[in-house]
Design a protein around this motif. Structure first.
Motif, PDB file in Angstrom:
ATOM      1  N   MET A   1      14.105  -4.033 -19.746  1.00 17.67           N
ATOM      2  CA  MET A   1      14.208  -2.357 -20.027  1.00 17.67           C
ATOM      3  C   MET A   1      12.797  -1.844 -19.607  1.00 17.67           C
ATOM      4  SD  MET A   1      16.198   0.000 -20.354  1.00 17.67           S
ATOM      5  CE  MET A   1      16.113   1.756 -20.924  1.00 17.67           C
ATOM      6  N   THR A   2      11.677  -2.599 -20.367  1.00 17.78           N
ATOM      7  CA  THR A   2      10.308  -2.297 -19.990  1.00 17.78           C
ATOM      8  C   THR A   2      10.113  -2.331 -18.458  1.00 17.78           C
ATOM      9  OG1 THR A   2       9.762  -3.071 -22.105  1.00 17.78           O
ATOM     10  CG2 THR A   2       8.058  -2.685 -20.804  1.00 17.78           C
ATOM     11  N   LYS A   3      10.519  -3.366 -17.764  1.00 16.44           N
ATOM     12  CA  LYS A   3      10.243  -3.585 -16.402  1.00 16.44           C
ATOM     13  C   LYS A   3      10.857  -2.365 -15.724  1.00 16.44           C
ATOM     14  CE  LYS A   3      10.838  -6.884 -12.779  1.00 16.44           C
ATOM     15  NZ  LYS A   3      11.532  -8.059 -12.189  1.00 16.44           N
ATOM     16  N   GLN A   4      12.187  -1.957 -16.026  1.00 12.34           N
ATOM     17  CA  GLN A   4      12.635  -0.770 -15.340  1.00 12.34           C
ATOM     18  C   GLN A   4      11.894   0.301 -15.444  1.00 12.34           C
ATOM     19  OE1 GLN A   4      16.703  -0.691 -17.010  1.00 12.34           O
ATOM     20  NE2 GLN A   4      17.610  -2.110 -15.504  1.00 12.34           N
ATOM     21  N   ILE A   5      11.404   0.587 -16.855  1.00 14.01           N
ATOM     22  CA  ILE A   5      10.435   1.888 -17.180  1.00 14.01           C
ATOM     23  C   ILE A   5       9.485   1.775 -16.312  1.00 14.01           C
ATOM     24  CG2 ILE A   5       9.199   3.215 -18.833  1.00 14.01           C
ATOM     25  CD1 ILE A   5      11.109   2.233 -20.814  1.00 14.01           C
ATOM     26  N   HIS A   6       8.850   0.546 -15.912  1.00 11.66           N
ATOM     27  CA  HIS A   6       7.391   0.671 -15.475  1.00 11.66           C
ATOM     28  C   HIS A   6       7.825   0.838 -13.803  1.00 11.66           C
ATOM     29  CE1 HIS A   6       3.453  -1.214 -13.914  1.00 11.66           C
ATOM     30  NE2 HIS A   6       4.234  -2.035 -13.113  1.00 11.66           N
ATOM     31  N   GLU A   7       8.931   0.359 -13.201  1.00 14.65           N
ATOM     32  CA  GLU A   7       9.046   0.350 -11.864  1.00 14.65           C
ATOM     33  C   GLU A   7       9.227   1.997 -11.621  1.00 14.65           C
ATOM     34  OE1 GLU A   7       9.101  -1.472  -9.305  1.00 14.65           O
ATOM     35  OE2 GLU A   7       8.413  -3.241 -10.506  1.00 14.65           O
ATOM     36  N   ARG A   8      10.001   2.597 -12.490  1.00 15.38           N
ATOM     37  CA  ARG A   8      10.260   4.108 -12.414  1.00 15.38           C
ATOM     38  C   ARG A   8       9.031   5.026 -12.425  1.00 15.38           C
ATOM     39  NH1 ARG A   8      12.636   7.811  -9.838  1.00 15.38           N
ATOM     40  NH2 ARG A   8      13.475   9.412 -11.251  1.00 15.38           N
ATOM     41  N   GLN A   9       8.144   4.489 -13.118  1.00 12.64           N
ATOM     42  CA  GLN A   9       6.820   4.984 -13.294  1.00 12.64           C
ATOM     43  C   GLN A   9       6.142   4.791 -12.012  1.00 12.64           C
ATOM     44  OE1 GLN A   9       5.153   3.398 -16.739  1.00 12.64           O
ATOM     45  NE2 GLN A   9       6.049   4.999 -18.146  1.00 12.64           N
ATOM     46  N   LYS A  10       6.041   3.744 -11.591  1.00 12.59           N
ATOM     47  CA  LYS A  10       5.453   3.305 -10.294  1.00 12.59           C
ATOM     48  C   LYS A  10       6.187   4.329  -9.230  1.00 12.59           C
ATOM     49  CE  LYS A  10       4.236  -0.584  -7.209  1.00 12.59           C
ATOM     50  NZ  LYS A  10       4.477  -1.964  -7.180  1.00 12.59           N
ATOM     51  N   ILE A  12       7.538   7.248  -9.494  1.00 12.52           N
ATOM     52  CA  ILE A  12       7.185   8.547  -9.583  1.00 12.52           C
ATOM     53  C   ILE A  12       5.633   8.806  -9.144  1.00 12.52           C
ATOM     54  CG2 ILE A  12       6.562  10.329 -11.187  1.00 12.52           C
ATOM     55  CD1 ILE A  12       9.034   9.293 -12.924  1.00 12.52           C
ATOM     56  N   ILE A  13       4.915   8.057  -9.300  1.00 14.74           N
ATOM     57  CA  ILE A  13       3.381   7.974  -9.009  1.00 14.74           C
ATOM     58  C   ILE A  13       3.308   7.853  -7.376  1.00 14.74           C
ATOM     59  CG2 ILE A  13       1.124   6.888  -8.884  1.00 14.74           C
ATOM     60  CD1 ILE A  13       1.736   5.900 -11.718  1.00 14.74           C
ATOM     61  N   GLN A  14       4.256   6.872  -6.825  1.00 11.58           N
ATOM     62  CA  GLN A  14       4.124   6.864  -5.336  1.00 11.58           C
ATOM     63  C   GLN A  14       4.554   8.325  -4.560  1.00 11.58           C
ATOM     64  OE1 GLN A  14       6.598   3.444  -4.825  1.00 11.58           O
ATOM     65  NE2 GLN A  14       4.678   1.990  -4.965  1.00 11.58           N
ATOM     66  N   LYS A  15       5.670   8.838  -5.181  1.00 10.30           N
ATOM     67  CA  LYS A  15       6.258   9.854  -4.763  1.00 10.30           C
ATOM     68  C   LYS A  15       5.339  11.198  -4.918  1.00 10.30           C
ATOM     69  CE  LYS A  15      11.241   9.544  -4.914  1.00 10.30           C
ATOM     70  NZ  LYS A  15      12.532  10.134  -5.542  1.00 10.30           N
ATOM     71  N   GLN A  16       4.506  11.248  -5.982  1.00 10.02           N
ATOM     72  CA  GLN A  16       3.489  12.384  -6.044  1.00 10.02           C
ATOM     73  C   GLN A  16       2.471  12.339  -4.913  1.00 10.02           C
ATOM     74  OE1 GLN A  16       3.527  15.050  -8.525  1.00 10.02           O
ATOM     75  NE2 GLN A  16       2.368  15.727  -6.969  1.00 10.02           N
ATOM     76  N   GLU A  17       2.159  10.859  -4.883  1.00  7.99           N
ATOM     77  CA  GLU A  17       1.123  10.739  -3.722  1.00  7.99           C
ATOM     78  C   GLU A  17       1.637  11.034  -2.451  1.00  7.99           C
ATOM     79  OE1 GLU A  17       0.051   6.838  -3.768  1.00  7.99           O
ATOM     80  OE2 GLU A  17      -1.311   6.805  -5.615  1.00  7.99           O
ATOM     81  N   ILE A  18       2.801  11.059  -2.089  1.00  7.65           N
ATOM     82  CA  ILE A  18       3.477  11.444  -1.090  1.00  7.65           C
ATOM     83  C   ILE A  18       3.404  13.019  -0.815  1.00  7.65           C
ATOM     84  CG2 ILE A  18       5.653  11.893   0.430  1.00  7.65           C
ATOM     85  CD1 ILE A  18       6.181   8.895  -0.555  1.00  7.65           C
ATOM     86  N   LEU A  19       3.465  13.680  -2.182  1.00  8.83           N
ATOM     87  CA  LEU A  19       3.813  15.202  -2.041  1.00  8.83           C
ATOM     88  C   LEU A  19       2.381  15.878  -1.832  1.00  8.83           C
ATOM     89  CD1 LEU A  19       6.062  16.227  -4.754  1.00  8.83           C
ATOM     90  CD2 LEU A  19       6.271  16.505  -2.669  1.00  8.83           C
ATOM     91  N   ASP A  20       1.438  14.913  -2.597  1.00  8.80           N
ATOM     92  CA  ASP A  20       0.094  15.476  -2.343  1.00  8.80           C
ATOM     93  C   ASP A  20      -0.460  15.358  -0.995  1.00  8.80           C
ATOM     94  OD1 ASP A  20      -0.082  15.961  -4.896  1.00  8.80           O
ATOM     95  OD2 ASP A  20      -1.070  14.071  -5.568  1.00  8.80           O
ATOM     96  N   ILE A  21      -0.136  13.972  -0.251  1.00  8.16           N
ATOM     97  CA  ILE A  21      -0.635  13.956   1.043  1.00  8.16           C
ATOM     98  C   ILE A  21       0.267  14.975   1.958  1.00  8.16           C
ATOM     99  CG2 ILE A  21      -0.350  12.411   3.308  1.00  8.16           C
ATOM    100  CD1 ILE A  21      -0.727  10.192   1.315  1.00  8.16           C
ATOM    101  N   ALA A  22       1.498  15.076   1.835  1.00  8.12           N
ATOM    102  CA  ALA A  22       2.227  16.164   2.788  1.00  8.12           C
ATOM    103  C   ALA A  22       1.705  17.624   2.431  1.00  8.12           C
ATOM    104  CB  ALA A  22       3.654  16.274   2.164  1.00  8.12           C
ATOM    105  N   LYS A  23       1.307  17.953   1.250  1.00  3.78           N
ATOM    106  CA  LYS A  23       0.650  19.349   1.221  1.00  3.78           C
ATOM    107  C   LYS A  23      -0.719  19.401   1.906  1.00  3.78           C
ATOM    108  CE  LYS A  23       0.296  21.000  -2.996  1.00  3.78           C
ATOM    109  NZ  LYS A  23       0.027  21.550  -4.477  1.00  3.78           N
ATOM    110  N   ASP A  24      -1.687  18.320   1.955  1.00  3.50           N
ATOM    111  CA  ASP A  24      -2.866  18.555   2.842  1.00  3.50           C
ATOM    112  C   ASP A  24      -2.623  18.329   4.230  1.00  3.50           C
ATOM    113  OD1 ASP A  24      -4.198  18.355   0.429  1.00  3.50           O
ATOM    114  OD2 ASP A  24      -4.622  16.050   0.373  1.00  3.50           O
ATOM    115  N   THR A  25      -1.645  17.883   4.680  1.00  6.09           N
ATOM    116  CA  THR A  25      -1.165  17.677   6.032  1.00  6.09           C
ATOM    117  C   THR A  25      -0.736  19.086   6.414  1.00  6.09           C
ATOM    118  OG1 THR A  25      -0.661  15.357   5.952  1.00  6.09           O
ATOM    119  CG2 THR A  25       0.133  16.379   7.734  1.00  6.09           C
TER     120      THR A  25
END
Length: 698
Positions: A1-10, A12-25
């Motif tokens: 379960m902890t592993k699933q939460i960790h993967e989910r958090q990872k 979300i962080i990756q998606k947020q980075e994609i959004l930030d890069i998209a905004k700058d681009t």
């Protein structure tokens, strides 16, 4: 379960980075809409990060003038967040194929991404209107599916597949064969095989060549030929994991079991398809002329900054009021409350767009030819003057760049080949109606090429210095002086020669207050009639031209609206014509309002004439300048005022219209009441509705 939460958090962080890069681009690629980009990316973040939590579509509305980048922004955003293959664009324009295209796209969604997160763009949404210009409802049955999409995202579409008829004919044939002795087991014909093959016209499929003659291969005769598997699968895709499953199921059935199964498939195929876009992100894209009132002004002589400032005043309540002219209230509610409003481009934005497009050309040519290309500032200025129509966005700029630069590139490189030139740098510059191309080796100019350039706008901007410009100069000077003397506002600009078709010139004034009071009605009318009065005064009544036609119409419309709709007549009531649906209006049978309007107009014309006579020197000096020069700006006007205005004080000009009279008058009345009563009444202990009369809002 902890592993699933960790993967989910990872994730979300990756998606947020994609959004930030998209905004700058996006901010690098789209000029002048940084605030819009921030709002769009912020609005989609929850949908993008947590799509599984969504039960209804997220609806985001983008409103703006044509050519400001609404569609292209969403297209690029879909690419940057890796949704380009799950992005569906619907053109709701008035084309004949519109409804067919909508249906085809919905079929594509159903077949590929039904129930998954997707992006949809409903472009040209203003054409999906359900109310006409009079407020009468328009019957648009085909557009109902759009409103279901905006509401829950779940709706049904009719399948209308040609496979239905094919499957129906097959069932009829198979029933007939079963009645005539054909037997089936585990999907294969086990009796009367030759009869079956002949009736089903399958000889070519089962024919074998043995011992120099053709014979039927009866070892494996399928009751349902494989050629029908595609039809069965397409009619009920949601029932199968793959096409192979069709054969697996049929191989387990006898004759009448097969008929029953085909009937079930036929029933599914004949029923509506459940399309699920509940996890979708829907962009509504449109141009609302009712909100962007400047949209019909195509004059390239208008200052882009003026339109930009006007557009910055457009807010969500204005957008919703504009939508009420086209859609019913419950439909507007389905659009939600995320309305992102594009500004009109400013002069600086247009210039940055030109710089960006020219830099793209430079990069492409250097990549392909390894030659450095430069554009002199004169090229930038020429593109701006020829390509900027402030209310038409970027499209005219792109075509102008193509006309001035791209169409010359072939000739520029041909010149190098013909003259055996080895240039390391090529510089474009503009002189009059020519494009000069200079070839450099290192810093030494080695050749020049002159190319004639057709100028569509600059030639029209040239001073005519003829009778028409003289008439226009006097006419527009008359308007300008009335604006200054009677309405205490110096115009931003005057044109005595303009590019706009059907318009010889114009005066642009920005009044600093946002209301019309009774005391200024005559002055406003005089402003409309100032051009006519100036022509009459300078040229004589017998030489007055028809150039005041539009002014007269505007003056008449203005005063009749003041009297009939705004309660500025002798009686504060609303009037209407007899032949219109005027149940809630008073009919002016004796045309008393018409006579009253004529009196106002006569008084205003007399005021305009007297004002211009008093300012004769200013009128002549201003008109003389405008007869030789096509434009005069605010600073030049102020200099003329200082020299030639009669009995005029600059202090009378209104630069801030927020505190002219009304607030001060209110406060003075309250203070006078306080002095009279000896105390100031406190409103803190009262709960009062100022809009409540007999339970009705007024």
């Amino acid at each position: 379960m902890t592993k699933q939460i960790h993967e989910r958090q990872k994730e979300i962080i990756q998606k947020q980075e994609i959004l930030d890069i998209a905004k700058d681009t996006l901010k690098q690629e789209f000029i002048g809409i940084d605030k819009v980009i921030d709002e769009v990316v912020d609005a989609i973040s929850s949908w993008y990060l947590f799509p599984d939590l969504q039960e209804k579509p997220v609806v985001i509305n983008l409103w703006g003038l044509t050519g400001v980048g609404k569609s292209s922004l969403i297209n690029r955003l879909a690419q940057l967040i890796n949704f380009d293959k799950k992005y569906f664009h619907f053109d709701l324009g008035e084309g004949e194929s519109r409804d067919w295209n909508i249906k085809r796209k919905l079929e594509e969604i159903y077949e590929n991404v039904n129930g998954y997160p997707i992006i949809l763009a409903l472009d040209e949404f203003q054409h999906a209107r359900t109310l006409d210009e009079t407020g009468k409802e328009i019957d648009k049955t085909a557009s109902r599916i759009i409103w279901q999409l905006l509401d829950s995202g779940i709706f049904q579409i009719s399948r209308h597949s040609y496979h239905l008829e094919e499957l129906y004919d097959l069932m009829q044939k198979l029933r007939y064969l079963l009645k005539n002795g054909v037997c089936v087991s585990k999907g294969k014909v086990i009796s009367k095989k030759e009869y079956f093959i002949e009736q089903m016209d399958l000889k070519n499929q089962y024919m074998n060549y043995e011992d120099s003659e053709f014979k039927l291969d009866l070892s494996n005769v399928l009751f349902i030929p494989t050629s029908y598997y595609e039809a069965i699968f397409s009619l009920a895709k949601e029932q199968f994991s793959s096409k192979f499953e069709v054969g697996e199921i049929l191989e387990e059935l006898n004759g009448y079991g097969t008929i029953k199964y085909l009937f079930d498939i036929f029933t599914i195929g004949n029923s509506p398809k459940p399309v699920d876009c509940s996890k979708g992100l829907i962009f509504v894209l449109g141009n609302l002329d009712e909100a962007y009132t400047m949209s019909n002004n195509y004059n390239p002589d208008m200052d882009a900054d003026e339109f930009h400032q006007q557009s910055m005043k457009i807010n969500v309540p204005i957008i919703k009021r504009a939508l009420k002219r086209r859609f019913r209230n419950e439909q507007i509610a389905r659009l939600g409350n995320i309305h992102i409003i594009y500004p009109a481009f400013s002069k600086n934005s247009f210039r940055r767009i030109i710089d960006l497009e020219l830099s793209k050309i430079q990069e492409k040519l250097f990549h392909h030819q390894k030659i450095k290309l430069e554009f002199d500032q004169t090229i930038h200025e020429l593109i701006y003057k020829e390509g900027v129509y402030p209310t038409q966005g970027t499209r005219p700029i792109f075509t102008t760049i193509h006309q001035i630069v791209n169409t010359k590139v072939g000739r520029v490189f041909t010149e190098m080949i013909l003259n055996n030139l080895f240039a390391s740098k090529i510089v474009f510059r503009a002189i009059d109606d020519k494009i000069i191309v200079d070839y450099f080796q290192s810093e030494e100019k080695i050749h020049s090429l002159s190319i004639l350039q057709q100028l569509n706008l600059e030639n029209l901007r040239k001073n005519k210095q003829d009778d028409v410009q003289a008439i226009t100069a006097v006419h527009e000077a008359g308007h300008a002086i009335i604006s200054i003397i009677l309405l205490h506002t110096v115009p931003e600009v005057i044109f005595s020669n303009t590019i706009e078709a059907g318009t010889a010139g114009f005066v642009y004034s920005k009044f600093k207050w946002n209301y019309i009071s009774r005391k200024e009605i005559t002055n406003r009318l005089a402003l409309f009639l100032g051009g006519l009065a100036a022509e009459k005064f300078i040229f004589g009544e017998e030489n007055v031209t028809t150039g005041a036609e539009d002014d007269i119409e505007k003056a008449t419309n203005f005063i009749t609206e003041m009297l009939k709709q705004s309660g500025m007549g002798k009686l504060p009531a609303a009037y209407h014509n007899k032949d219109l649906h005027s149940r809630n209006y008073i009919y002016d049978e004796n045309d008393n309002l018409g006579k009253e309007a004529e009196a106002w107009i006569s008084k205003a014309l007399n005021l305009a004439e007297n004002t211009l006579k008093e300012q004769e020197v200013l009128l002549l000096k201003m008109a003389d300048y405008l007869s030789d020069n096509r434009t005069m700006n605010k600073e030049q006007l102020s200099q003329l005022l200082e020299k030639y205005a009669y009995n005029f004080e600059f202090e009378t000009l209104i630069e801030n219209g927020d505190l002219l009279f009304y607030r001060n008058q209110l406060k003075e009345k309250v203070e006078a009441l306080s002095e009279k009563t000896g105390n100031i009444l406190s409103m803190d202990s009262f709960e009062i509705s100022l809009n409540k009369t007999f339970g009705n809002k007024i």
